[in-house]
Design an enzyme around this catalytic site. Structure first.
Site, PDB file in Angstrom:
ATOM      1  N   ASN A  29      -3.542   0.781  -2.681  1.00 15.07           N
ATOM      2  CA  ASN A  29      -2.443  -0.108  -3.069  1.00 15.07           C
ATOM      3  C   ASN A  29      -1.554   0.667  -4.029  1.00 15.07           C
ATOM      4  O   ASN A  29      -1.977   1.666  -4.613  1.00 15.07           O
ATOM      5  CB  ASN A  29      -2.998  -1.324  -3.817  1.00 15.07           C
ATOM      6  CG  ASN A  29      -3.875  -2.192  -2.952  1.00 15.07           C
ATOM      7  OD1 ASN A  29      -5.039  -1.898  -2.744  1.00 15.07           O
ATOM      8  ND2 ASN A  29      -3.315  -3.257  -2.435  1.00 15.07           N
ATOM      9  N   CYS A  38      -7.858  -0.663   3.477  1.00 14.96           N
ATOM     10  CA  CYS A  38      -8.524  -1.719   4.224  1.00 14.96           C
ATOM     11  C   CYS A  38      -9.462  -1.068   5.231  1.00 14.96           C
ATOM     12  O   CYS A  38      -9.057  -0.185   5.982  1.00 14.96           O
ATOM     13  CB  CYS A  38      -7.500  -2.603   4.928  1.00 14.96           C
ATOM     14  SG  CYS A  38      -8.287  -3.910   5.867  1.00 14.96           S
ATOM     15  N   HIS A  87       0.882  -1.178   0.000  1.00 13.28           N
ATOM     16  CA  HIS A  87       0.000   0.000   0.000  1.00 13.28           C
ATOM     17  C   HIS A  87       0.914   1.222   0.000  1.00 13.28           C
ATOM     18  O   HIS A  87       2.040   1.174   0.519  1.00 13.28           O
ATOM     19  CB  HIS A  87      -0.920  -0.030   1.215  1.00 13.28           C
ATOM     20  CG  HIS A  87      -2.029  -1.036   1.067  1.00 13.28           C
ATOM     21  ND1 HIS A  87      -3.327  -0.669   0.767  1.00 13.28           N
ATOM     22  CD2 HIS A  87      -2.037  -2.386   1.149  1.00 13.28           C
ATOM     23  CE1 HIS A  87      -4.080  -1.754   0.674  1.00 13.28           C
ATOM     24  NE2 HIS A  87      -3.316  -2.816   0.913  1.00 13.28           N
TER      25      HIS A  87
HETATM   26  P1  HMG Z   1     -17.787 -13.378  12.566  1.00 11.29           P
HETATM   27  O1  HMG Z   1     -18.760 -12.392  13.119  1.00 11.29           O
HETATM   28  O2  HMG Z   1     -16.660 -13.757  13.418  1.00 11.29           O
HETATM   29  O3  HMG Z   1     -18.434 -14.720  12.100  1.00 11.29           O
HETATM   30  O4  HMG Z   1     -17.277 -12.819  11.154  1.00 11.29           O
HETATM   31  P2  HMG Z   1     -19.877 -15.293  12.107  1.00 11.29           P
HETATM   32  O5  HMG Z   1     -19.710 -16.693  11.595  1.00 11.29           O
HETATM   33  O6  HMG Z   1     -20.503 -15.080  13.457  1.00 11.29           O
HETATM   34  O7  HMG Z   1     -20.691 -14.455  11.024  1.00 11.29           O
HETATM   35  C1  HMG Z   1     -21.102 -13.114  11.160  1.00 11.29           C
HETATM   36  C2  HMG Z   1     -22.051 -12.759  10.052  1.00 11.29           C
HETATM   37  O8  HMG Z   1     -21.367 -12.881   8.796  1.00 11.29           O
HETATM   38  C3  HMG Z   1     -23.240 -13.708   9.959  1.00 11.29           C
HETATM   39  O9  HMG Z   1     -24.333 -12.977   9.410  1.00 11.29           O
HETATM   40  C4  HMG Z   1     -22.784 -14.713   8.950  1.00 11.29           C
HETATM   41  O10 HMG Z   1     -23.858 -15.337   8.303  1.00 11.29           O
HETATM   42  C5  HMG Z   1     -22.013 -13.855   7.979  1.00 11.29           C
HETATM   43  P3  HMG Z   1     -25.532 -12.433  10.320  1.00 11.29           P
HETATM   44  O11 HMG Z   1     -26.052 -13.650  11.032  1.00 11.29           O
HETATM   45  O12 HMG Z   1     -24.888 -11.455  11.266  1.00 11.29           O
HETATM   46  O13 HMG Z   1     -26.452 -11.809   9.352  1.00 11.29           O
HETATM   47  N1  HMG Z   1     -20.939 -14.566   7.261  1.00 11.29           N
HETATM   48  C6  HMG Z   1     -20.731 -14.421   5.941  1.00 11.29           C
HETATM   49  N2  HMG Z   1     -21.378 -13.715   5.005  1.00 11.29           N
HETATM   50  C7  HMG Z   1     -20.902 -13.791   3.745  1.00 11.29           C
HETATM   51  N3  HMG Z   1     -19.814 -14.527   3.398  1.00 11.29           N
HETATM   52  C8  HMG Z   1     -19.152 -15.248   4.324  1.00 11.29           C
HETATM   53  C9  HMG Z   1     -19.604 -15.215   5.659  1.00 11.29           C
HETATM   54  N4  HMG Z   1     -19.187 -15.796   6.794  1.00 11.29           N
HETATM   55  C10 HMG Z   1     -20.002 -15.389   7.766  1.00 11.29           C
HETATM   56  N5  HMG Z   1     -18.083 -15.943   3.951  1.00 11.29           N
HETATM   57  C11 HMG Z   1     -16.090 -12.812   9.076  1.00 11.29           C
HETATM   58  C12 HMG Z   1     -16.237 -13.430  10.471  1.00 11.29           C
HETATM   59  C13 HMG Z   1     -14.743 -13.219   8.559  1.00 11.29           C
HETATM   60  C14 HMG Z   1     -17.197 -13.352   8.190  1.00 11.29           C
HETATM   61  C15 HMG Z   1     -16.206 -11.276   9.184  1.00 11.29           C
HETATM   62  O14 HMG Z   1     -15.302 -10.849  10.168  1.00 11.29           O
HETATM   63  C16 HMG Z   1     -15.895 -10.573   7.888  1.00 11.29           C
HETATM   64  O15 HMG Z   1     -16.584 -10.719   6.890  1.00 11.29           O
HETATM   65  N6  HMG Z   1     -14.837  -9.715   7.884  1.00 11.29           N
HETATM   66  C17 HMG Z   1     -14.455  -8.938   6.721  1.00 11.29           C
HETATM   67  C18 HMG Z   1     -13.034  -9.197   6.414  1.00 11.29           C
HETATM   68  C19 HMG Z   1     -12.577  -8.414   5.189  1.00 11.29           C
HETATM   69  O16 HMG Z   1     -13.151  -8.539   4.107  1.00 11.29           O
HETATM   70  N7  HMG Z   1     -11.498  -7.609   5.342  1.00 11.29           N
HETATM   71  C20 HMG Z   1     -10.908  -6.912   4.278  1.00 11.29           C
HETATM   72  C21 HMG Z   1     -10.092  -7.823   3.395  1.00 11.29           C
HETATM   73  S1  HMG Z   1      -8.497  -8.277   4.086  1.00 11.29           S
HETATM   74  C22 HMG Z   1      -7.441  -7.039   3.547  1.00 11.29           C
HETATM   75  O17 HMG Z   1      -7.883  -6.061   3.018  1.00 11.29           O
HETATM   76  C23 HMG Z   1      -5.957  -7.240   3.669  1.00 11.29           C
HETATM   77  C24 HMG Z   1      -5.293  -7.684   2.354  1.00 11.29           C
HETATM   78  O18 HMG Z   1      -5.578  -6.783   1.294  1.00 11.29           O
HETATM   79  C25 HMG Z   1      -3.773  -7.779   2.531  1.00 11.29           C
HETATM   80  C26 HMG Z   1      -3.190  -6.537   3.181  1.00 11.29           C
HETATM   81  O19 HMG Z   1      -3.289  -5.432   2.613  1.00 11.29           O
HETATM   82  O20 HMG Z   1      -2.648  -6.716   4.269  1.00 11.29           O
HETATM   83  C27 HMG Z   1      -5.784  -9.082   1.932  1.00 11.29           C
HETATM   84 MG    MG Z   2      -4.469  -4.849   0.933  1.00  7.35          MG
END
Ligand code: HMG
Ligand code: MG
Length: 296
Positions: free
Chosen positions: A246, A237, A206
């Site tokens: 990025n 993020c 980034h």
């Molecule tokens: P949680 O609350 O621990 O888990 O979330 P949960 O199982 O209790 O689920 C919570 C809610 O999410 C529930 O819905 C689930 O059904 C739903 P509700 O009952 O509240 O309506 N759920 C999902 N929905 C869609 N797709 C799924 C899914 N799983 C559960 N796969 C969870 C855990 C990981 C889901 C949540 O914390 C989350 O979605 N976080 C977002 C993470 C994210 O996208 N971050 C940004 C990307 S990472 C990044 O940018 C870094 C990177 O670029 C590298 C870098 O730069 O370092 C890669």
């Molecule tokens: Mg990233």
């Protein structure tokens, strides 16, 4: 080094932090433009909670709308088995899983500890193996954490090695908040490369502090040949306050072209995607060279 492979993360990392979400049709058009510009590995979206990251809703539709293209790898970022199943059912041939080198960031980003995140990845890896899908792994916060500050090199090496041992064909080292400087980046890569082959290491920069290209150059010199970037320099993020875009794909390609390193990307075509996408988002491209290149 004569060639590098670029992993275009704009449709996922680029859009996930934008105020204005893009429709499925606009995201499909963005990916079509990126393919047309010569990018061959593109992260098409993520299957995560729409409550947490609403911008990525509809990612499976984006993937299935673009469909299978010869010579093109479309990747989907997934945090758990549910995400894996959705990606597989939408026709994904490749997924990416994401872990953090910092405990606090792991908690904020995916609501679990680093150890728990690997428990979630285990069935994902098994499912992917059974479905014949390749898996890429990310490590976040490799050069600093927005919550903890400095991150121990030993933690970066441990998480990267574990992802590799789990079966990730490539581990992308993420400078999530763009805080690294070239010597720190090179030292970090060297430490990881002592444990896993440098050919399976990618760098994910980034540009928050304007260090991305310098860090990439330093890591090129360490033998890294895969770099993540985002068209227009979009990105950030949601769980790393102040993390800006990025490294811009067009700035990276401009640098590599100038060094005689091939990427297969047509710069004016790519820059036009940057300008068009930024217009749809109601903003200027983060990278100022986009407009110059788009007009060339
Ligand atoms: P949680 O609350 O621990 O888990 O979330 P949960 O199982 O209790 O689920 C919570 C809610 O999410 C529930 O819905 C689930 O059904 C739903 P509700 O009952 O509240 O309506 N759920 C999902 N929905 C869609 N797709 C799924 C899914 N799983 C559960 N796969 C969870 C855990 C990981 C889901 C949540 O914390 C989350 O979605 N976080 C977002 C993470 C994210 O996208 N971050 C940004 C990307 S990472 C990044 O940018 C870094 C990177 O670029 C590298 C870098 O730069 O370092 C890669
Ligand atoms: Mg990233």
């Amino acid at each position: 080094m004569d060639n590098v492979r670029l992993v275009e993360v704009g449709p996922r990392d680029g859009l996930q932090n934008e105020k204005r979400p893009l429709s499925v049709a606009d995201r499909v058009q963005m990916i079509e433009g990126l393919i047309e510009a010569g990018l061959t590995t593109i992260e098409a979206g993520s299957v995560v909670s729409p409550k947490w990251v609403p911008q990525m809703e509809g990612s499976t539709e984006v993937l299935s709308s673009v469909g299978h293209r010869e010579g093109i790898t479309l990747q989907m970022l997934v945090p758990n088995f549910r995400g894996f199943e959705a990606a597989r059912d939408a026709g994904a041939e490749e997924i990416a899983i994401f872990a953090s080198a910092s405990e606090s960031f792991s908690q904020k980003n995916i609501n679990c500890s680093i150890a728990e995140s690997f428990d979630r990845f285990l069935p994902v890896m098994e499912g992917a193996r059974n479905a014949g899908m390749r898996v890429r792994g990310y490590v976040s916060c490799v050069l600093g954490c927005p919550y903890e500050g400095p991150v121990a090199l030993s933690s970066v090496v441990a998480v990267a090695s574990r992802l590799h041992a789990f079966g990730c064909y490539e581990v992308s080292l993420g400078d999530t908040i763009g805080i690294g400087t070239p010597r720190a980046a090179a030292t970090m890569v060297r430490a990881v490369a002592a444990e896993i082959p440098v050919s399976s290491i990618a760098l994910h920069e980034h540009n928050t502090y304007g260090q991305a290209l310098a860090n990439i150059l330093a890591c090129l010199e360490e033998g890294v040949s895969v770099f993540d970037s985002s068209v227009g320099g979009l990105g950030g993020c949601p769980y790393a306050k102040g993390a800006t875009g990025n490294v811009a794909t067009e700035e990276l390609v401009f640098m590599l072209d100038g060094m005689g390193i091939k990427t297969g990307v047509d710069l004016p075509k790519l820059a036009r995607v940057a300008v068009e996408t930024a217009a749809k988002l109601g903003r200027d491209p983060v990278s100022p060279i986009s407009r110059i290149l788009a007009a060339s």
